[in-house]
Design a protein around this motif. Sequence first.
Motif, mmCIF file in Angstrom:
data_model
loop_
_atom_site.group_PDB
_atom_site.id
_atom_site.type_symbol
_atom_site.label_atom_id
_atom_site.label_comp_id
_atom_site.label_asym_id
_atom_site.label_seq_id
_atom_site.Cartn_x
_atom_site.Cartn_y
_atom_site.Cartn_z
ATOM 1 N N THR A 15 0.835 -1.191 0.000
ATOM 2 C CA THR A 15 0.000 0.000 0.000
ATOM 3 C C THR A 15 0.873 1.245 0.000
ATOM 4 O O THR A 15 2.075 1.168 0.215
ATOM 5 N N ALA A 16 0.266 2.381 -0.258
ATOM 6 C CA ALA A 16 0.999 3.646 -0.178
ATOM 7 C C ALA A 16 1.371 3.918 1.268
ATOM 8 O O ALA A 16 0.604 3.623 2.192
ATOM 9 N N SER A 17 2.540 4.498 1.479
ATOM 10 C CA SER A 17 2.985 4.788 2.838
ATOM 11 C C SER A 17 2.240 6.005 3.389
ATOM 12 O O SER A 17 1.723 6.831 2.626
ATOM 13 N N PRO A 18 2.161 6.153 4.703
ATOM 14 C CA PRO A 18 1.537 7.347 5.296
ATOM 15 C C PRO A 18 2.208 8.625 4.820
ATOM 16 O O PRO A 18 1.547 9.650 4.626
ATOM 17 N N ASN A 19 3.530 8.584 4.597
ATOM 18 C CA ASN A 19 4.266 9.753 4.134
ATOM 19 C C ASN A 19 3.807 10.169 2.742
ATOM 20 O O ASN A 19 3.526 11.343 2.483
ATOM 21 N N GLU A 20 3.697 9.208 1.835
ATOM 22 C CA GLU A 20 3.258 9.502 0.465
ATOM 23 C C GLU A 20 1.824 10.017 0.466
ATOM 24 O O GLU A 20 1.489 10.969 -0.263
ATOM 25 N N LEU A 21 0.984 9.402 1.261
ATOM 26 C CA LEU A 21 -0.415 9.808 1.330
ATOM 27 C C LEU A 21 -0.550 11.230 1.852
ATOM 28 O O LEU A 21 -1.291 12.049 1.290
ATOM 29 N N ARG A 22 0.188 11.547 2.902
ATOM 30 C CA ARG A 22 0.099 12.888 3.475
ATOM 31 C C ARG A 22 0.595 13.951 2.501
ATOM 32 O O ARG A 22 -0.015 15.018 2.372
ATOM 33 N N ARG A 23 1.685 13.665 1.812
ATOM 34 C CA ARG A 23 2.226 14.650 0.881
ATOM 35 C C ARG A 23 1.291 14.885 -0.304
ATOM 36 O O ARG A 23 1.163 16.008 -0.800
ATOM 37 N N ALA A 24 0.623 13.834 -0.766
ATOM 38 C CA ALA A 24 -0.339 13.991 -1.850
ATOM 39 C C ALA A 24 -1.522 14.844 -1.406
ATOM 40 O O ALA A 24 -1.997 15.721 -2.143
ATOM 41 N N VAL A 25 -2.007 14.599 -0.205
ATOM 42 C CA VAL A 25 -3.116 15.384 0.331
ATOM 43 C C VAL A 25 -2.690 16.836 0.539
ATOM 44 O O VAL A 25 -3.446 17.775 0.229
ATOM 45 N N ASP A 26 -1.480 17.053 1.047
ATOM 46 C CA ASP A 26 -0.990 18.411 1.251
ATOM 47 C C ASP A 26 -0.856 19.162 -0.071
ATOM 48 O O ASP A 26 -1.062 20.379 -0.140
ATOM 49 N N MET A 27 -0.498 18.434 -1.126
ATOM 50 C CA MET A 27 -0.410 19.061 -2.439
ATOM 51 C C MET A 27 -1.785 19.548 -2.896
ATOM 52 O O MET A 27 -1.924 20.664 -3.412
ATOM 53 N N ALA A 28 -2.805 18.716 -2.711
ATOM 54 C CA ALA A 28 -4.161 19.119 -3.070
ATOM 55 C C ALA A 28 -4.609 20.321 -2.259
ATOM 56 O O ALA A 28 -5.276 21.229 -2.780
ATOM 57 N N LEU A 76 -8.416 3.104 2.180
ATOM 58 C CA LEU A 76 -9.426 4.138 1.963
ATOM 59 C C LEU A 76 -9.660 4.937 3.238
ATOM 60 O O LEU A 76 -9.782 6.174 3.197
ATOM 61 N N ASP A 77 -9.713 4.267 4.379
ATOM 62 C CA ASP A 77 -9.906 4.956 5.656
ATOM 63 C C ASP A 77 -8.736 5.903 5.944
ATOM 64 O O ASP A 77 -8.941 7.014 6.465
ATOM 65 N N ALA A 78 -7.518 5.457 5.609
ATOM 66 C CA ALA A 78 -6.344 6.307 5.818
ATOM 67 C C ALA A 78 -6.417 7.550 4.931
ATOM 68 O O ALA A 78 -6.078 8.665 5.358
ATOM 69 N N PHE A 79 -6.877 7.370 3.697
ATOM 70 C CA PHE A 79 -7.059 8.509 2.790
ATOM 71 C C PHE A 79 -8.086 9.492 3.353
ATOM 72 O O PHE A 79 -7.860 10.708 3.376
ATOM 73 N N GLU A 80 -9.212 8.963 3.797
ATOM 74 C CA GLU A 80 -10.267 9.826 4.328
ATOM 75 C C GLU A 80 -9.781 10.584 5.562
ATOM 76 O O GLU A 80 -10.094 11.771 5.745
ATOM 77 N N ALA A 81 -9.007 9.920 6.411
ATOM 78 C CA ALA A 81 -8.503 10.568 7.620
ATOM 79 C C ALA A 81 -7.550 11.711 7.278
ATOM 80 O O ALA A 81 -7.617 12.793 7.875
ATOM 81 N N GLU A 82 -6.655 11.483 6.315
ATOM 82 C CA GLU A 82 -5.713 12.537 5.912
ATOM 83 C C GLU A 82 -6.445 13.698 5.249
ATOM 84 O O GLU A 82 -6.128 14.869 5.474
#
Length: 275
Positions: A15-28, A76-82
């Motif tokens: 799966t995507a790492s928490p770091n990658e997920l957070r940076r993608a969300v921060d970019m948005a 998906l839950d991790a994405f929604e949380a971020e």
Amino acid sequence: MIKDILLPLPSYPKTASPNELRRAVDMARLLEAHLTGLVVETAVPMPVGFHPFSTELETQLKTRQSEVHTVAQAQLDAFEAEAERAGIARQGIIVKVSEGSSHPAMDYARMRDLTVVPAISDSQACIDLVQALVFESGRPVLLMPEGKQDTFSLDSVVVAWDASRASVRAIGDAMPLLRRAKDVRLVTVNKDKAMPDNATGPELAAHLARNDVKVTLEHVDRGNETVGKTLDKMAADADLLVMGAFGHSRIRDFFLGSATAHVLKNPLRPTLLSH
């Protein structure tokens, strides 16, 4: 403008790492864009040579598929949380995909301004997905690897310039990011390609400045290094690398240019690729 971003998220085997997920969300959040998190749930394939299937085997397959679904739901839950943390507009989707079928991200990518792909280490499937999106979606792709920082920033951006159509396309696609960057370095690798007199770096730098980009121009000799490794050195401290992607098609199989292949196999920082 970049106002609609796709984030395809794998669920198996990594799966995507928490770091990658957070940076993608921060970019948005930085771009005030809508983010679609597309979680891919892979169907567990039936083993070859086991026919008819026993009740025990079917039970094992159902158990394994349930485990894969649990991982997909957790992603998906991790994405929604971020996304909730960042306060961005978002949509979360789980799509089931059978073995051998095309990746659903392609259709979604064609209806988004940008696709951000988390880099999965040692994953040929990830490389194949980025390659397909870059050359077939008609949209830019940002490869998001693991990084030293937990957040996405645009303090320093390096743009690779060789006067090619692909590099022109990449700069145009990245313009919303370049305008937000504190420092943009336009880098030309000498002794690589012949630069036409009417498409010089200074002329492009002037064009970017007219578009409110804080830009400086640099030339570097690659010496005995490859272009990919030279760009890595020039972008060692950069938050983002922007470059054109090169490939040659033969019956839908792409043979990547050296710099493009280097970036896909060894992503060291967020890299925006356009073709």
